[in-house]
Design a protein around this motif. Sequence first.
Motif, PDB file in Angstrom:
ATOM      1  N   ILE A  11      21.067  15.676 -39.987  1.00  0.00           N
ATOM      2  CA  ILE A  11      22.228  16.538 -40.205  1.00  0.00           C
ATOM      3  C   ILE A  11      21.689  17.932 -40.487  1.00  0.00           C
ATOM      4  O   ILE A  11      21.227  18.220 -41.591  1.00  0.00           O
ATOM      5  N   ASP A  37      37.694  22.714 -42.853  1.00  0.00           N
ATOM      6  CA  ASP A  37      37.043  21.511 -43.406  1.00  0.00           C
ATOM      7  C   ASP A  37      38.053  20.481 -43.875  1.00  0.00           C
ATOM      8  O   ASP A  37      37.864  19.292 -43.693  1.00  0.00           O
ATOM      9  N   LEU A  87      18.388  15.881 -43.959  1.00  0.00           N
ATOM     10  CA  LEU A  87      19.605  16.615 -44.286  1.00  0.00           C
ATOM     11  C   LEU A  87      19.345  18.110 -44.347  1.00  0.00           C
ATOM     12  O   LEU A  87      18.223  18.557 -44.600  1.00  0.00           O
ATOM     13  N   HIS A 130      28.412  17.922 -52.656  1.00  0.00           N
ATOM     14  CA  HIS A 130      29.158  18.929 -51.901  1.00  0.00           C
ATOM     15  C   HIS A 130      30.453  18.316 -51.375  1.00  0.00           C
ATOM     16  O   HIS A 130      30.450  17.189 -50.858  1.00  0.00           O
ATOM     17  N   LYS A 147      35.251  13.795 -41.775  1.00  0.00           N
ATOM     18  CA  LYS A 147      33.903  13.755 -42.317  1.00  0.00           C
ATOM     19  C   LYS A 147      33.359  12.335 -42.469  1.00  0.00           C
ATOM     20  O   LYS A 147      32.254  12.029 -42.023  1.00  0.00           O
ATOM     21  N   PHE A 189      29.867  17.542 -47.345  1.00  0.00           N
ATOM     22  CA  PHE A 189      28.770  16.662 -46.951  1.00  0.00           C
ATOM     23  C   PHE A 189      28.728  15.364 -47.755  1.00  0.00           C
ATOM     24  O   PHE A 189      28.284  14.337 -47.250  1.00  0.00           O
ATOM     25  N   SER A 190      29.174  15.396 -49.000  1.00  0.00           N
ATOM     26  CA  SER A 190      29.138  14.162 -49.786  1.00  0.00           C
ATOM     27  C   SER A 190      30.017  13.091 -49.158  1.00  0.00           C
ATOM     28  O   SER A 190      29.675  11.901 -49.191  1.00  0.00           O
ATOM     29  N   ILE A 211      23.663  18.650 -52.119  1.00  0.00           N
ATOM     30  CA  ILE A 211      24.387  18.145 -50.955  1.00  0.00           C
ATOM     31  C   ILE A 211      25.141  16.858 -51.259  1.00  0.00           C
ATOM     32  O   ILE A 211      26.218  16.606 -50.702  1.00  0.00           O
ATOM     33  N   THR A 232      21.836  22.367 -47.837  1.00  0.00           N
ATOM     34  CA  THR A 232      22.993  22.678 -48.675  1.00  0.00           C
ATOM     35  C   THR A 232      22.690  22.301 -50.122  1.00  0.00           C
ATOM     36  O   THR A 232      22.312  21.162 -50.401  1.00  0.00           O
ATOM     37  N   LEU A 289      28.100  11.766 -46.109  1.00  0.00           N
ATOM     38  CA  LEU A 289      26.972  10.938 -46.522  1.00  0.00           C
ATOM     39  C   LEU A 289      27.441   9.593 -47.066  1.00  0.00           C
ATOM     40  O   LEU A 289      26.769   8.574 -46.868  1.00  0.00           O
TER      41      LEU A 289
END
Length: 347
Positions: A129, A286, A69, A78, A305, A81-82, A75, A72, A85
């Motif tokens: 990532i 985003d 990863l 975040h 995402k 990204f959370s 992460i 960040t 993931l």
Amino acid sequence: MGVTLKDIAEKAGVSISTVSRVINNDQSRPVSEHTSEIVWNYVDELGYNKHKKNNQQQTTNTKSIGFILNDTPKIYNHPFFSVMLQGLEDEARKQGYSIAFSYTQADLEVPAIEHKLVSQEEADGVIIIAEYIEEKFFNELKDSFKNIVIFDNRNPDIHDYDAINVRRREAAAEIVEYLVELGHQEIAFIGAALIGSNHDTVVHEDRYLGFADVMQRHGLPIREKYVKKADWEMDLAYEKMKEILKLDELPTAIFVASDYMSIGAIRAIHEAGLEIPDDISIVSYDNIKMAPFTNPPLTTVHVPKEEIGRQLVKTLIDRINGEIHMPLQIIAPTELKIRESAAPPRK
């Protein structure tokens, strides 16, 4: 017979225990940087443990994958990204795969961890990532892992891999074009000016490039005082927005390169006693879960995402199962979400 710690110790001119402490990153009795470098050189030269991994992979099916990863901060909490993931982990479990390891790029700066990854970890494949991957590191990974899928790499020197990407430059251009269509000409930017370097050439971040594309196409000025680098941090975006608001002449609109940073910028605008969008419009990128609940709701670019996370896993498993026979490049779609944070400039 494989390479042993004794073999490395004899080559390096140190004790076996010293070699062990270096390889296992034992900080209870730290080894000098010079000695560590000598040990790692012989670890690489002799190929310590690489034979073990390769032989085991030929005879076992671990049904596991690993993650590498970006750096960040926090992460897993975040807002962008959370979600990705969570999609990764949910899809891996659904497909019957466990998570063998999860490292950040900062973790891999520790020689012991990097060596463990490329020489000892057991996994059927790796998902990376990372916005900028060093070519040397990527080549080392390829020597150890046959199956690799990447999200978001922007290093043009890395080729021939499976990937899912977002056309961020085009998506950023679309939302800045929307501001121009509303009548804005003085537009500010908060984001990241660059992400790395390609030899002697600066590699600009795509959202800035999309912003610049539109401004140049319409003959609009890109004013240096309106372009701020906030390194993807909310609090820094807050400070950079305050700097812009202290200028004698204000922009009529601002494009902030992530919703996370936009939260800081919106707070700075409200604290200055200005109204959004009456005094200044703000748009972003985003579409995090909080975006529809800002004051006012944020106009932004939606990036799928969770779906990207799931597709990364599906693509990697297809590669593991031999269902992909050439490098596969998938472009994830984006969508402009028009809400209430942008309007025509006040006459």
